[in-house]
Design a protein around this motif. Structure first.
Motif, PDB file in Angstrom:
ATOM      1  N   GLU A  29       0.790  -1.237   0.000  1.00 16.02           N
ATOM      2  CA  GLU A  29       0.000   0.000   0.000  1.00 16.02           C
ATOM      3  C   GLU A  29       0.828   1.296   0.000  1.00 16.02           C
ATOM      4  N   PRO A  30       1.766   1.507   0.941  1.00 13.92           N
ATOM      5  CA  PRO A  30       2.497   2.796   0.907  1.00 13.92           C
ATOM      6  C   PRO A  30       3.314   2.971  -0.374  1.00 13.92           C
ATOM      7  N   ILE A  35       4.385   5.275  -5.863  1.00 15.86           N
ATOM      8  CA  ILE A  35       4.588   5.054  -7.297  1.00 15.86           C
ATOM      9  C   ILE A  35       3.533   5.800  -8.103  1.00 15.86           C
ATOM     10  N   ALA A  36       2.277   5.720  -7.659  1.00 14.74           N
ATOM     11  CA  ALA A  36       1.192   6.420  -8.357  1.00 14.74           C
ATOM     12  C   ALA A  36       1.401   7.935  -8.316  1.00 14.74           C
ATOM     13  N   ILE A  42       4.966  13.144 -12.877  1.00 13.48           N
ATOM     14  CA  ILE A  42       5.702  13.091 -14.144  1.00 13.48           C
ATOM     15  C   ILE A  42       4.758  13.405 -15.305  1.00 13.48           C
ATOM     16  N   ASP A  43       3.551  12.830 -15.271  1.00 10.59           N
ATOM     17  CA  ASP A  43       2.567  13.116 -16.320  1.00 10.59           C
ATOM     18  C   ASP A  43       2.205  14.595 -16.356  1.00 10.59           C
ATOM     19  N   VAL A  70       8.271  13.301  -3.459  1.00  5.44           N
ATOM     20  CA  VAL A  70       7.411  12.221  -2.963  1.00  5.44           C
ATOM     21  C   VAL A  70       8.029  11.537  -1.745  1.00  5.44           C
ATOM     22  N   LEU A  71       9.311  11.202  -1.818  1.00 10.85           N
ATOM     23  CA  LEU A  71       9.952  10.420  -0.760  1.00 10.85           C
ATOM     24  C   LEU A  71      10.894  11.224   0.127  1.00 10.85           C
ATOM     25  N   GLY A  72      11.169  12.455  -0.229  1.00 12.96           N
ATOM     26  CA  GLY A  72      12.109  13.274   0.534  1.00 12.96           C
ATOM     27  C   GLY A  72      13.520  13.138  -0.002  1.00 12.96           C
TER      28      GLY A  72
END
Length: 98
Positions: A29-30, A35-36, A42-43, A70-72
């Motif tokens: 889930e995380p 990823i989404a 990016i899109d 997104v991830l730091g």
């Protein structure tokens, strides 16, 4: 990973996806949310470039900004997703928090 990515070294977002998608092709889930979110950002960047009549290709710096948003940014002298012992100096254009 280079072979799985068409003979090209994967960028940070692609590397995260390659290392966090399991054999059944479903990340937990995380990771699936991360990823989404990366793909969505990016899109959006490509759409903005297209609207400005620029090539849709994103450079390494732009991809790494998406990854860091997104991830730091990377901390403590390591680089997530590139194995034990990988340091920022070995991974091109990684964004580091000081």
């Amino acid at each position: 990973m280079k072979n799985e990515n068409g003979g090209v070294n994967p960028d940070h977002c692609k590397m995260f996806e390659l290392t966090h998608v399991h054999d059944n092709e479903k990340p937990d889930e995380p990771n699936s949310k991360a990823i989404a979110l990366m793909k969505d950002k990016i899109d959006k960047m490509k759409t903005t470039k297209r609207a400005s009549q620029l090539p849709e290709v994103l450079n390494d710096f732009e991809i790494n900004e998406v990854y860091a948003s997104v991830l730091g940014k990377e901390t403590r002298g390591g680089v997530r997703g590139f194995g034990i012992g990988a340091i920022p100096e070995q991974v091109p254009s990684v964004l580091v928090q000081k």
